[in-house]
Write an enzyme that holds these catalytic residues in place. Structure first.
Site, PDB file in Angstrom:
ATOM      1  N   GLY A  11      -5.865 -43.391  28.875  1.00  0.00           N
ATOM      2  CA  GLY A  11      -7.128 -42.818  29.350  1.00  0.00           C
ATOM      3  C   GLY A  11      -6.898 -41.431  29.939  1.00  0.00           C
ATOM      4  N   ARG A  72      -4.959 -44.404  22.691  1.00  0.00           N
ATOM      5  CA  ARG A  72      -4.176 -45.597  23.031  1.00  0.00           C
ATOM      6  C   ARG A  72      -3.653 -46.100  21.686  1.00  0.00           C
ATOM      7  NH1 ARG A  72      -6.182 -46.701  28.411  1.00  0.00           N
ATOM      8  NH2 ARG A  72      -8.386 -46.259  28.581  1.00  0.00           N
ATOM      9  N   ASP A 103       1.026 -46.403  33.164  1.00  0.00           N
ATOM     10  CA  ASP A 103       2.071 -47.408  32.982  1.00  0.00           C
ATOM     11  C   ASP A 103       2.454 -47.639  31.506  1.00  0.00           C
ATOM     12  OD1 ASP A 103       3.264 -50.037  34.519  1.00  0.00           O
ATOM     13  OD2 ASP A 103       2.596 -50.510  32.486  1.00  0.00           O
ATOM     14  N   THR A 125      -3.752 -41.022  36.113  1.00  0.00           N
ATOM     15  CA  THR A 125      -4.792 -42.028  35.851  1.00  0.00           C
ATOM     16  C   THR A 125      -5.753 -42.051  37.028  1.00  0.00           C
ATOM     17  OG1 THR A 125      -5.325 -44.384  35.704  1.00  0.00           O
ATOM     18  CG2 THR A 125      -3.194 -43.873  36.622  1.00  0.00           C
ATOM     19  N   ASP A 127      -7.285 -44.463  37.994  1.00  0.00           N
ATOM     20  CA  ASP A 127      -7.182 -45.768  38.684  1.00  0.00           C
ATOM     21  C   ASP A 127      -6.242 -45.731  39.895  1.00  0.00           C
ATOM     22  OD1 ASP A 127      -8.856 -46.723  36.758  1.00  0.00           O
ATOM     23  OD2 ASP A 127      -7.363 -47.966  35.740  1.00  0.00           O
ATOM     24  N   ASP A 129      -3.247 -46.640  40.156  1.00  0.00           N
ATOM     25  CA  ASP A 129      -2.476 -47.875  40.323  1.00  0.00           C
ATOM     26  C   ASP A 129      -0.977 -47.700  40.067  1.00  0.00           C
ATOM     27  OD1 ASP A 129      -3.025 -47.407  37.648  1.00  0.00           O
ATOM     28  OD2 ASP A 129      -3.366 -49.505  37.138  1.00  0.00           O
ATOM     29  N   ARG A 171     -10.186 -51.403  35.960  1.00  0.00           N
ATOM     30  CA  ARG A 171     -10.125 -52.691  35.266  1.00  0.00           C
ATOM     31  C   ARG A 171      -9.264 -53.679  36.040  1.00  0.00           C
ATOM     32  NH1 ARG A 171      -9.678 -51.464  29.176  1.00  0.00           N
ATOM     33  NH2 ARG A 171      -8.116 -50.068  30.022  1.00  0.00           N
TER      34      ARG A 171
HETATM   35  O1  F6P Z   1      -7.428 -46.637  33.087  1.00  0.00           O
HETATM   36  C1  F6P Z   1      -8.483 -45.784  33.293  1.00  0.00           C
HETATM   37  C2  F6P Z   1      -9.792 -46.427  32.923  1.00  0.00           C
HETATM   38  O2  F6P Z   1     -10.803 -45.467  33.143  1.00  0.00           O
HETATM   39  C3  F6P Z   1     -10.125 -47.733  33.622  1.00  0.00           C
HETATM   40  O3  F6P Z   1     -10.619 -47.575  34.927  1.00  0.00           O
HETATM   41  C4  F6P Z   1     -11.148 -48.312  32.682  1.00  0.00           C
HETATM   42  O4  F6P Z   1     -11.235 -49.705  32.803  1.00  0.00           O
HETATM   43  C5  F6P Z   1     -10.599 -47.920  31.335  1.00  0.00           C
HETATM   44  O5  F6P Z   1      -9.820 -46.753  31.543  1.00  0.00           O
HETATM   45  C6  F6P Z   1     -11.639 -47.657  30.293  1.00  0.00           C
HETATM   46  O6  F6P Z   1     -11.018 -47.415  29.088  1.00  0.00           O
HETATM   47  P1  F6P Z   1     -11.739 -46.788  27.818  1.00  0.00           P
HETATM   48  O7  F6P Z   1     -11.987 -45.331  28.112  1.00  0.00           O
HETATM   49  O8  F6P Z   1     -10.791 -46.989  26.714  1.00  0.00           O
HETATM   50  O9  F6P Z   1     -13.052 -47.510  27.661  1.00  0.00           O
END
Ligand code: F6P
Length: 319
Positions: A11, A72, A103, A125, A127, A129, A171
């Site tokens: 992401g 991804r 990660d 990120t 997040d 995390d 998530r």
């Molecule tokens: O890891 C970053 C993030 O924004 C999370 O908070 C979220 O759940 C996920 O990516 C969403 O992924 P995508 O952009 O593939 O829908």
């Protein structure tokens, strides 16, 4: 080494562009050539490479997203994919790789290092995390975006004397929800790392209303519950006029904050210096403000948990 590669993976996060700029300019300062690998590990497998001269990173420090695109890539999780990626790097004469991501991206980087290409990760990120460091690039900007939204929602919540449930990203992690809930003055914050009970949330709302509160804001991390379910539950149990807002991908974009730009600049530059020193399979990071190289294995074992103190504070201040 003479030539390094840089890619962004997973992401995107505001500040990635500032980090790419720092990688390219630091490398050129040290006399290295830089190759941009587009669309993360997917582009690595496809050989989607382009040279990055100094001007290629002009006018990007202030932009969200990533000028290298990101993806991804499932194929790169396989042994065959990783070997192919390694071969692509060797064919292109790339002797070191900077990976901007989270990660999953670092796990790929670790494998490339085992195969023989030195790799350094830069934690990006929203997040937040990735542990073993002070902060991840993009988190500060995402929290800022969420707070701006909460402040706006609060205006209309007050006018209409409503209850609002606001769903934020995360998530598996509640860092955005916790920081934004605290800074936005939310009545309750629901995060995946801490068990919660919706009956308690309702009881707290009712206590607030009994005391004369005119509106309430509940922040919920997507990994804890869906806001729409929480909203229905509250309306059913209380009869309060309730609305739901899912902030979604608006949280991933926008101009990075000053703090994210500074962090990205420091870590991007440091990543190149680590490659020059012969380091590999490490993450460029800050700990207590100082630059450090953290081995990937330590990073994988140190997923950041929400600080107990912040959880307690959010609870106390929202009463
Ligand atoms: O890891 C970053 C993030 O924004 C999370 O908070 C979220 O759940 C996920 O990516 C969403 O992924 P995508 O952009 O593939 O829908």
């Amino acid at each position: 080494i003479q030539k390094i590669g840089v890619l962004t993976s997973g992401g995107d996060a505001p500040g990635m562009n500032a980090a790419i700029r720092a990688v390219v300019r630091t490398a050129i300062y040290h006399g290295l050539e830089v190759v941009g690998i587009r669309r993360g590990y997917a582009g690595l497998l496809d050989g989607d490479f382009r040279p990055m001269p100094i001007e290629s990173v002009g006018d990007i420090i202030q932009r969200g997203g990533t000028c290298l695109f990101t993806a991804r890539c499932k194929e790169f999780m396989t042994e065959e994919g990783q070997r192919r990626g390694y071969e692509r790097l060797v064919e292109a004469g790339i002797e070191g790789l900077v990976v901007l991501g989270g990660d999953g991206s670092f796990r790929g980087a670790k494998r490339l290092s085992e195969l023989g290409i030195p790799t350094v990760g830069v934690p990006c990120t929203i997040d937040n995390d990735i542990g073993a460091c002070d902060a991840n690039i993009g988190f500060d900007t995402a929290v800022q975006t969420v707070i701006q939204a909460i402040d706006k929602i609060r205006d209309t919540a007050t006018s209409h004397e409503r209850t609002y449930v606001i769903e934020v990203m995360g998530r598996h992690a509640g860092h955005i929800a916790l920081a934004a809930g605290l800074a936005g003055g939310a009545e309750s914050v629901l995060i995946p790392e801490v068990p919660f009970n919706l009956e308690d949330v309702v009881a707290k709302l009712q206590r607030g209303v009994a005391r004369g509160k005119k509106h309430s804001i509940i922040v919920v991390a997507e990994g804890a519950a869906r806001a729409v379910d929480v909203g229905h539950y509250i309306e059913e149990k209380t009869g309060f006029d309730t609305r739901v807002t899912v902030l979604g991908h608006v949280q991933r974009g926008g101009a990075p904050t000053a703090s994210d730009r500074v962090l990205a600049s420091r870590l991007g530059a440091f990543a190149v210096e680590l490659l020059l020193k012969g380091e590999t399979a490490v993450m460029a990071a800050t700990q207590n403000g100082a630059l450090v190289a953290v081995p990937f294995d330590e990073v994988f074992a140190a997923v950041r948990q929400p600080a107990q103190e912040l959880c307690e504070l959010a609870e106390i201040l929202s009463n």
